[in-house]
Design a protein around this motif. Structure first.
Motif, PDB file in Angstrom:
ATOM      1  N   LEU A 177       0.853  -1.180   0.000  1.00 57.70           N
ATOM      2  CA  LEU A 177       0.000   0.000   0.000  1.00 57.70           C
ATOM      3  C   LEU A 177       0.891   1.232   0.000  1.00 57.70           C
ATOM      4  CD1 LEU A 177      -3.045   0.845   0.235  1.00 57.70           C
ATOM      5  CD2 LEU A 177      -2.619   1.123   2.671  1.00 57.70           C
ATOM      6  N   GLY A 178       1.151   1.761  -1.211  1.00 56.19           N
ATOM      7  CA  GLY A 178       2.043   2.905  -1.325  1.00 56.19           C
ATOM      8  C   GLY A 178       3.419   2.591  -0.764  1.00 56.19           C
ATOM      9  N   ARG A 179       3.956   3.531   0.025  1.00 56.43           N
ATOM     10  CA  ARG A 179       5.294   3.362   0.575  1.00 56.43           C
ATOM     11  C   ARG A 179       5.281   2.635   1.917  1.00 56.43           C
ATOM     12  NH1 ARG A 179       3.148   8.058   1.807  1.00 56.43           N
ATOM     13  NH2 ARG A 179       3.652   9.260   3.668  1.00 56.43           N
ATOM     14  N   THR A 180       4.115   2.151   2.343  1.00 56.47           N
ATOM     15  CA  THR A 180       4.029   1.450   3.626  1.00 56.47           C
ATOM     16  C   THR A 180       4.527   0.024   3.494  1.00 56.47           C
ATOM     17  OG1 THR A 180       1.832   0.407   3.408  1.00 56.47           O
ATOM     18  CG2 THR A 180       1.896   2.764   3.994  1.00 56.47           C
ATOM     19  N   GLY A 237       5.196   8.716  -3.105  1.00 53.98           N
ATOM     20  CA  GLY A 237       5.105   7.372  -2.545  1.00 53.98           C
ATOM     21  C   GLY A 237       3.722   7.030  -2.029  1.00 53.98           C
ATOM     22  N   ILE A 238       2.717   7.681  -2.607  1.00 55.00           N
ATOM     23  CA  ILE A 238       1.331   7.445  -2.203  1.00 55.00           C
ATOM     24  C   ILE A 238       0.706   6.416  -3.143  1.00 55.00           C
ATOM     25  CG2 ILE A 238      -0.964   8.508  -2.040  1.00 55.00           C
ATOM     26  CD1 ILE A 238       0.437  11.118  -1.280  1.00 55.00           C
ATOM     27  N   GLY A 239       0.113   5.383  -2.583  1.00 57.99           N
ATOM     28  CA  GLY A 239      -0.592   4.410  -3.406  1.00 57.99           C
ATOM     29  C   GLY A 239      -1.878   5.023  -3.942  1.00 57.99           C
ATOM     30  N   VAL A 240      -2.362   4.514  -5.067  1.00 61.89           N
ATOM     31  CA  VAL A 240      -3.606   5.012  -5.651  1.00 61.89           C
ATOM     32  C   VAL A 240      -4.577   3.849  -5.820  1.00 61.89           C
ATOM     33  CG1 VAL A 240      -4.698   6.164  -7.610  1.00 61.89           C
ATOM     34  CG2 VAL A 240      -2.412   6.866  -6.869  1.00 61.89           C
ATOM     35  N   VAL A 241      -5.781   4.052  -5.323  1.00 62.74           N
ATOM     36  CA  VAL A 241      -6.859   3.079  -5.480  1.00 62.74           C
ATOM     37  C   VAL A 241      -7.897   3.705  -6.399  1.00 62.74           C
ATOM     38  CG1 VAL A 241      -8.681   1.816  -4.285  1.00 62.74           C
ATOM     39  CG2 VAL A 241      -6.453   2.077  -3.200  1.00 62.74           C
ATOM     40  N   ALA A 242      -8.262   2.996  -7.448  1.00 62.42           N
ATOM     41  CA  ALA A 242      -9.172   3.552  -8.460  1.00 62.42           C
ATOM     42  C   ALA A 242     -10.623   3.237  -8.127  1.00 62.42           C
ATOM     43  CB  ALA A 242      -8.825   2.991  -9.832  1.00 62.42           C
ATOM     44  N   TRP A 243     -11.440   4.298  -7.987  1.00 65.08           N
ATOM     45  CA  TRP A 243     -12.868   4.052  -7.838  1.00 65.08           C
ATOM     46  C   TRP A 243     -13.569   4.288  -9.166  1.00 65.08           C
ATOM     47  CZ3 TRP A 243     -16.715   7.834  -8.390  1.00 65.08           C
ATOM     48  CH2 TRP A 243     -16.349   9.182  -8.222  1.00 65.08           C
ATOM     49  N   SER A 244     -14.668   3.582  -9.352  1.00 65.77           N
ATOM     50  CA  SER A 244     -15.436   3.601 -10.607  1.00 65.77           C
ATOM     51  C   SER A 244     -14.557   3.322 -11.822  1.00 65.77           C
ATOM     52  CB  SER A 244     -16.159   4.937 -10.784  1.00 65.77           C
ATOM     53  OG  SER A 244     -17.197   4.828 -11.736  1.00 65.77           O
ATOM     54  N   PRO A 245     -13.725   2.280 -11.786  1.00 68.81           N
ATOM     55  CA  PRO A 245     -12.882   1.980 -12.956  1.00 68.81           C
ATOM     56  C   PRO A 245     -13.697   1.547 -14.168  1.00 68.81           C
ATOM     57  CG  PRO A 245     -12.792   0.179 -11.375  1.00 68.81           C
ATOM     58  CD  PRO A 245     -13.539   1.286 -10.706  1.00 68.81           C
ATOM     59  N   LEU A 247     -10.473  -3.606 -16.032  1.00 66.01           N
ATOM     60  CA  LEU A 247      -9.797  -3.725 -14.737  1.00 66.01           C
ATOM     61  C   LEU A 247      -8.329  -4.096 -14.920  1.00 66.01           C
ATOM     62  CD1 LEU A 247     -12.522  -5.637 -12.678  1.00 66.01           C
ATOM     63  CD2 LEU A 247     -11.887  -3.234 -12.434  1.00 66.01           C
ATOM     64  N   ALA A 248      -8.051  -4.986 -15.876  1.00 71.20           N
ATOM     65  CA  ALA A 248      -6.662  -5.383 -16.138  1.00 71.20           C
ATOM     66  C   ALA A 248      -5.837  -4.198 -16.608  1.00 71.20           C
ATOM     67  CB  ALA A 248      -6.632  -6.510 -17.175  1.00 71.20           C
ATOM     68  N   TRP A 249      -6.464  -3.301 -17.375  1.00 68.92           N
ATOM     69  CA  TRP A 249      -5.756  -2.091 -17.826  1.00 68.92           C
ATOM     70  C   TRP A 249      -5.360  -1.231 -16.639  1.00 68.92           C
ATOM     71  CZ3 TRP A 249      -6.851   3.136 -17.425  1.00 68.92           C
ATOM     72  CH2 TRP A 249      -6.057   3.990 -18.213  1.00 68.92           C
ATOM     73  N   VAL A 250      -6.238  -1.069 -15.674  1.00 72.15           N
ATOM     74  CA  VAL A 250      -5.913  -0.311 -14.456  1.00 72.15           C
ATOM     75  C   VAL A 250      -4.789  -1.004 -13.695  1.00 72.15           C
ATOM     76  CG1 VAL A 250      -6.784   0.452 -12.212  1.00 72.15           C
ATOM     77  CG2 VAL A 250      -8.217   0.697 -14.245  1.00 72.15           C
ATOM     78  N   LEU A 251      -4.882  -2.306 -13.569  1.00 73.57           N
ATOM     79  CA  LEU A 251      -3.873  -3.072 -12.830  1.00 73.57           C
ATOM     80  C   LEU A 251      -2.494  -2.992 -13.480  1.00 73.57           C
ATOM     81  CD1 LEU A 251      -6.037  -6.211 -12.020  1.00 73.57           C
ATOM     82  CD2 LEU A 251      -4.926  -4.773 -10.311  1.00 73.57           C
ATOM     83  N   ALA A 252      -2.450  -2.735 -14.783  1.00 78.66           N
ATOM     84  CA  ALA A 252      -1.171  -2.678 -15.493  1.00 78.66           C
ATOM     85  C   ALA A 252      -0.383  -1.412 -15.179  1.00 78.66           C
ATOM     86  CB  ALA A 252      -1.412  -2.769 -17.002  1.00 78.66           C
ATOM     87  N   ASN A 253      -1.029  -0.415 -14.585  1.00 78.38           N
ATOM     88  CA  ASN A 253      -0.349   0.835 -14.242  1.00 78.38           C
ATOM     89  C   ASN A 253       0.398   0.661 -12.921  1.00 78.38           C
ATOM     90  OD1 ASN A 253       0.286   3.508 -13.365  1.00 78.38           O
ATOM     91  ND2 ASN A 253      -1.361   4.312 -14.632  1.00 78.38           N
ATOM     92  N   PRO A 254       1.722   0.816 -12.899  1.00 77.02           N
ATOM     93  CA  PRO A 254       2.500   0.558 -11.683  1.00 77.02           C
ATOM     94  C   PRO A 254       2.196   1.507 -10.535  1.00 77.02           C
ATOM     95  CG  PRO A 254       3.878   1.557 -13.393  1.00 77.02           C
ATOM     96  CD  PRO A 254       2.588   1.189 -14.038  1.00 77.02           C
ATOM     97  N   VAL A 255       1.567   2.648 -10.805  1.00 76.17           N
ATOM     98  CA  VAL A 255       1.217   3.582  -9.727  1.00 76.17           C
ATOM     99  C   VAL A 255      -0.010   3.096  -8.962  1.00 76.17           C
ATOM    100  CG1 VAL A 255       0.661   5.995  -9.179  1.00 76.17           C
ATOM    101  CG2 VAL A 255       2.142   5.476 -11.112  1.00 76.17           C
ATOM    102  N   LEU A 256      -0.828   2.272  -9.612  1.00 71.17           N
ATOM    103  CA  LEU A 256      -2.089   1.831  -9.025  1.00 71.17           C
ATOM    104  C   LEU A 256      -1.903   0.661  -8.068  1.00 71.17           C
ATOM    105  CD1 LEU A 256      -5.019   2.942  -9.638  1.00 71.17           C
ATOM    106  CD2 LEU A 256      -3.207   3.750 -11.144  1.00 71.17           C
ATOM    107  N   THR A 257      -2.452   0.814  -6.872  1.00 70.13           N
ATOM    108  CA  THR A 257      -2.454  -0.276  -5.902  1.00 70.13           C
ATOM    109  C   THR A 257      -3.524  -1.288  -6.266  1.00 70.13           C
ATOM    110  OG1 THR A 257      -1.687   1.197  -4.141  1.00 70.13           O
ATOM    111  CG2 THR A 257      -2.761  -0.854  -3.465  1.00 70.13           C
ATOM    112  N   ALA A 258      -4.736  -0.795  -6.513  1.00 66.64           N
ATOM    113  CA  ALA A 258      -5.862  -1.679  -6.813  1.00 66.64           C
ATOM    114  C   ALA A 258      -7.021  -0.890  -7.383  1.00 66.64           C
ATOM    115  CB  ALA A 258      -6.322  -2.401  -5.540  1.00 66.64           C
ATOM    116  N   PRO A 259      -7.808  -1.516  -8.254  1.00 71.86           N
ATOM    117  CA  PRO A 259      -9.105  -0.945  -8.602  1.00 71.86           C
ATOM    118  C   PRO A 259     -10.128  -1.433  -7.577  1.00 71.86           C
ATOM    119  CG  PRO A 259      -8.690  -2.859  -9.967  1.00 71.86           C
ATOM    120  CD  PRO A 259      -7.488  -2.695  -9.071  1.00 71.86           C
ATOM    121  N   ILE A 260     -11.134  -0.614  -7.325  1.00 72.80           N
ATOM    122  CA  ILE A 260     -12.224  -1.032  -6.440  1.00 72.80           C
ATOM    123  C   ILE A 260     -13.304  -1.682  -7.289  1.00 72.80           C
ATOM    124  CG2 ILE A 260     -14.058  -0.244  -4.890  1.00 72.80           C
ATOM    125  CD1 ILE A 260     -12.239   1.968  -3.949  1.00 72.80           C
TER     126      ILE A 260
END
Length: 326
Positions: free
Chosen positions: A6-9, A208-216, A268-281
């Protein structure tokens, strides 16, 4: 299931986050319990909720359902990385004039107490600001959140719907106080909404902030059903969006058919392919929708497919300022 930090944690979470917004609204308690049980069995350990879910006079209903599910035992609570949020009014007459949008220290304290009571737990792993409060100063906000972390009521603090510059200001203020600050930003992001690539995603990456995508899936628009049926049951706004994006959706559907994958899972796989993204919701209303979503983590999109998706759903042209300066 796959897992990431989860981000830099040092906290690891599943690469799919279970969104619970439909619980108690479109999904009854029994089906909500089934979805959470199956999600956990599938390895989804990251659950997201908010004190506002249930909406209006029913705000808090979703947290109450999750709390009842935890109370069944079976180490359900211990196995879940739980996030809830604060910002919106929750129609509590006891709050009086403070039952408004915002993030005062008073409100943060009171609303967390209410969330923990409904969730039947003594802490959450992640406590998020549901929106930026443009009036309350960061001195007050970090005073509130520092106390919450130090007393063990939350492990990490997050944000949602922040602009890139707001993330920077928040972290600068936290650094002055020697506090970790924001660990994750929850942001609307997907194939039909790539504006965050201009500044939010670069800022999050740098901090170093993780990103979670809403409404992907853009409210189901990328779910594969938008082009089916005669439009009955849809709102005028939903139908207008379908017509606006019909050409893109048709091309996207044809590509997914060629890949042999469902549209929602490719999105969803497209979102997951972005290294900045932690997870899609993912926000399943039924157990079948949950099962369908699990396929997304297994899909690997090659360079040619990613390029074709860029053609169908063009982004802003990269990061600011290059995207619009030259």
């Amino acid at each position: 299931m796959e897992y990431t930090y989860l981000g830099r944690t040092g906290l690891r979470v599943s690469r799919l986050c279970l969104g619970t917004m439909n619980f108690g609204v479109d999904t009854d308690e029994k089906e909500s319990f089934r979805i959470m049980d199956e999600a956990l069995d599938a390895g989804i350990t990251f659950f997201d909720t908010a004190n506002i879910y249930g909406w209006g006079e029913n705000s808090g209903t979703t947290e109450t359902i999750i709390g009842k599910w935890f109370a069944q035992g079976g180490q359900r609570r211990e196995r879940v990385v739980l996030a809830t949020k604060v910002y919106e009014p929750i129609c509590n007459p006891v709050d009086g004039p403070n039952d408004v949008k915002g993030l005062s220290l008073y409100k943060i304290r009171r609303h967390l107490e209410g969330s923990l009571r409904r969730l039947q737990t003594d802490h959450v792993e992640l406590y998020k600001m549901h929106h930026i409060d443009r009036r309350t100063p960061w001195e007050e906000l970090w005073e509130a959140f520092e106390n919450i972390v130090r007393t063990g009521k939350a492990d990490y603090i997050g944000s949602s719907n922040f602009a890139g510059w707001q993330l920077v200001k928040a972290q600068a203020a936290a650094k002055e106080r020697k506090f970790m600050g924001i660990t994750v930003e929850q942001h609307k992001y997907g194939l039909l909404n790539r504006i965050p690539e201009l500044e939010v995603l670069p800022a999050a990456r740098d901090l170093g902030i993780g990103v979670v995508a809403w409404s992907p899936l853009e409210g189901g628009l990328l779910g594969g059903r938008a082009l089916k049926g005669n439009g009955s049951g849809r709102t005028e706004r939903q139908q207008a969006l379908i017509e606006k994006h019909r050409s893109q959706l048709e091309r996207f559907s044809a590509l997914c058919e060629k890949l042999g994958e469902k549209e929602a899972n490719v999105a969803l796989a497209w979102v997951l392919a972005n290294p900045v993204l932690t997870a899609p919701i993912i926000g399943p209303r039924t157990i079948e929708q949950l099962r369908d979503s699990l396929r997304a983590v297994e899909i690997s999109l090659d360079a040619s497919v990613m390029a074709e998706l860029d053609e169908i759903f063009p982004g802003p042209g990269g990061e600011a300022p290059e995207a619009y300066s030259w």
